[in-house]
Write a protein that holds these residues in place. Sequence first.
Motif, PDB file in Angstrom:
ATOM      1  N   UNK A  85     -26.031  36.645  53.651  1.00 18.28           N
ATOM      2  CA  UNK A  85     -25.735  38.017  53.249  1.00 18.28           C
ATOM      3  C   UNK A  85     -24.318  38.108  52.702  1.00 18.28           C
ATOM      4  N   UNK A  86     -24.060  39.162  51.965  1.00 17.94           N
ATOM      5  CA  UNK A  86     -22.743  39.367  51.379  1.00 17.94           C
ATOM      6  C   UNK A  86     -21.669  39.445  52.460  1.00 17.94           C
ATOM      7  N   UNK A  87     -22.067  39.985  53.647  1.00 13.68           N
ATOM      8  CA  UNK A  87     -21.058  40.198  54.684  1.00 13.68           C
ATOM      9  C   UNK A  87     -20.901  38.984  55.592  1.00 13.68           C
ATOM     10  N   UNK A  88     -21.689  37.944  55.359  1.00 14.74           N
ATOM     11  CA  UNK A  88     -21.685  36.813  56.272  1.00 14.74           C
ATOM     12  C   UNK A  88     -20.578  35.812  55.937  1.00 14.74           C
ATOM     13  N   UNK A  89     -20.477  34.776  56.757  1.00 17.87           N
ATOM     14  CA  UNK A  89     -19.468  33.746  56.499  1.00 17.87           C
ATOM     15  C   UNK A  89     -19.842  32.981  55.233  1.00 17.87           C
ATOM     16  N   UNK A  90     -18.905  32.185  54.743  1.00 17.15           N
ATOM     17  CA  UNK A  90     -19.114  31.563  53.435  1.00 17.15           C
ATOM     18  C   UNK A  90     -20.284  30.581  53.459  1.00 17.15           C
ATOM     19  N   UNK A  92     -22.952  31.057  54.832  1.00 18.98           N
ATOM     20  CA  UNK A  92     -24.186  31.838  54.732  1.00 18.98           C
ATOM     21  C   UNK A  92     -24.090  32.833  53.586  1.00 18.98           C
ATOM     22  N   UNK A  93     -23.478  32.427  52.507  1.00 21.97           N
ATOM     23  CA  UNK A  93     -23.390  33.282  51.314  1.00 21.97           C
ATOM     24  C   UNK A  93     -24.744  33.297  50.620  1.00 21.97           C
ATOM     25  N   UNK A  94     -25.080  34.396  49.922  1.00 21.11           N
ATOM     26  CA  UNK A  94     -26.360  34.447  49.216  1.00 21.11           C
ATOM     27  C   UNK A  94     -26.458  33.344  48.160  1.00 21.11           C
ATOM     28  N   UNK A 107     -25.486  34.169  44.603  1.00 24.23           N
ATOM     29  CA  UNK A 107     -24.048  34.272  44.377  1.00 24.23           C
ATOM     30  C   UNK A 107     -23.437  32.876  44.231  1.00 24.23           C
ATOM     31  N   UNK A 108     -23.839  31.971  45.130  1.00 22.53           N
ATOM     32  CA  UNK A 108     -23.331  30.602  45.055  1.00 22.53           C
ATOM     33  C   UNK A 108     -23.652  29.996  43.699  1.00 22.53           C
ATOM     34  N   UNK A 150     -21.660  31.796  40.789  1.00 21.58           N
ATOM     35  CA  UNK A 150     -20.238  31.447  40.846  1.00 21.58           C
ATOM     36  C   UNK A 150     -20.030  30.001  40.390  1.00 21.58           C
TER      37      UNK A 150
END
Lengths: 448, 302
Positions: B255-260, B262-264, B267-268, B271
């Motif tokens: 999730x967006x709010x999770x640690x890196x 556990x990034x979506x 998004x990974x 990026x």
Amino acid sequence: MASEVNTDFLHNKKLDSIAADILRPVGITQGFIVWMGFLGISLLACIYAYYIQFDKGLIVTGLRDYISWGMYIANFVFFVATSLVGMLISSVLGLIGLKWVKPIARIAEIIAVAFAAIAGLVIVSDMGRPERLPYVFLYGRIQSPIIWDVTVVTTYLVISTLLYFLPLIPDLAISKGRMGHTPKWLQQTYEILSVKWNHTPKQYQILMKAVRIMLILIIPTAFAIHTVTSWLFAVTLRPGWDSSIFGPYFLTGAFVAGSAAVVILMYFVRVNYKLDKYLTTHHFDMMGKLLVLVSIVYLYFNINEYLVPGFKMKTAEAIHLHDLFVGEYALMFWSVQLLGLVIPIILLLFKFFRKPFPMFVISVFVLVAAWFKRFIIVVPTQDHPFLPIQRVPHEWMVYHPTIVESAITMGTIILAVIIITILVKFFPVIPIWEVAEEQNELDSKTKE
Amino acid sequence: MIKRYFSLLLIVLISLRLSAQVWVVPAENETRKSPFAFDDASRKAGSDLYYTNCKSCHGEPGKNNAIPLVPPPPDMASAKMQGNSDGAMQYKLISGRGPMPSFKNTLSATDLWRVISFVRSFNPSYKQEIASASAAAGTSAQNVKIVLSWLKETNQVQASISGVKDKVNQPLAGAEVKLFAKRYFGYLLVDEPRTTDALGKAVFNFPKDLPGDSTGYVQLVASLTNDVAFGETKADTSLVIGVPTYRPPLTEKRAMWNVVSKAPIWLLLSYTIAVFGAWGFIIYVLLQIRAIYRAGGRKEND
């Protein structure tokens, strides 16, 4: 920039006179020493201010719990905004094929490099513990727009530097033999930086390809850099920031600030270096038209940004807008909108005001207003957090920038001016070979 | 000038609005009185309750530091607050209004009176009137115990209540019982309040869809409505009668709010592609500068 370069201009006699004109101010002059001395001493005072902040922490600024983004972040947005003009002029207008941008393109890139380089430093000035900067990379979360911002600012700086450097290479080679009046170390620098350029068609072919790649790549990068900067604000729910048009709003505002900065630097170069043959009234006229265009687009986004929430007047937005329109920030808000946007648009519609000196004055107003506009965007929103402010000292609730803070901000501006001065003073500020090439084309046409 | 005019108008409007909204207390509530005398113990208990439940809005009594809400929460020591009768205070605590929540299911009847006892300690001229014995009617007993059990066939919860009456431990008949399920915050009233039968038993219909914890446990709390007469009695029992519910923590999935780590994924990917794409071109162009250098070098060697 054409992909095929006709190197006939190297044999045209006019190249000598063009190179002589453009290289005449290059080198160390008395004026340069006085000016750099002034900048250096001012910078020392600002560095002392930063020493105070480094020693005591952010408590020496006006920043507190509720208003934690003040002058520094406004300054950062201003720097990023102003640097975007490099992309607009050399890339967008250059790729369209507008010939008049050629002598201005390097000036625009100088602005881009100087402002993008300092933008990163401005962020560090906002850190109470700057030694923790590596933590951004060690522990940063990819989900945070701050990481995206760090990434794109760095990328944009590198691309801008390349776009400044690549078209400079042939000029360095042309200049090498014509630098008799300059110090030896500068000549050696030219020798190294000209990477054995000797005007072969192969070199031109490689150069044009490289420049073209960078010109295209800088467009998405520049869009990303300022859109991401706007997202630092727009991804929150706070009134004044919670807006879906913040990306284009920032981007168009950036073009206004950057165009004004280019006009100011053009004016200095034209007057001090007596280069009115190359930076003609026509160039100022065209820049005036460009400034009107980008200002009108920005005005359009301003109307959207304020009228739509102003029509709905949701409770929190209403408090914010009231502050801007008739409240605490009204004087700053209306000065910025009128002096920095509406009046320049009206004036620049008339040919008289697109002459060099009136353009210079108007651009100074536009650029100063652009700085305060960033302040208006960043600060007032934080005056009204959604959480109740209870039993806190008065100074936590209102933001007054301190002298230390203002001096550090001034220091970043001085640093940018120093970079600009060095680039303008030690290297040809107008692309010699491109101007000569165009002149050669004109000559061969008249012969036919 | 315009600003001043508007703020004046605003003040007038707000005061009109407030005066139009007097908190009306029904006559029968107005005259209610505490069944016990306020003493140091009740004031101490009331103070603890006040600082836990009331202070965050009303502030500390006598210091006029309530938070600025509309309508403003009155200070406990103010004439406005002390102008309420004991019954009116109790009614307002039970019913709540606007930003003032109802404490009906949060505080017991005795606790409500304790809070009022504490509030009254800021009024030197206050003379307490105690409810006459008949008002606290109904049977009374000591050592009251409530035992909760689950009747599986009918999906009902049974409360068995006993107490010492006339020196004999016996089932309590005719006592009103409320059953609650404990929530993250506060209590959920289950079924209607029931009155015990001759065997001291009351039966509550239990809903089939009430979520329990991951194994189906629901924490049940039963209490007597008239805890003044029976003493404060509570049963606090956990029974496996809810629907087993597993609520994954918000940090479990990407999730967006999770640690890196556990990034979506999207998004990974975006990026990485963007960064590698841009820097790929930049490195290519840097290599081109080397190519320019070599091209120049060759010509010199020729």
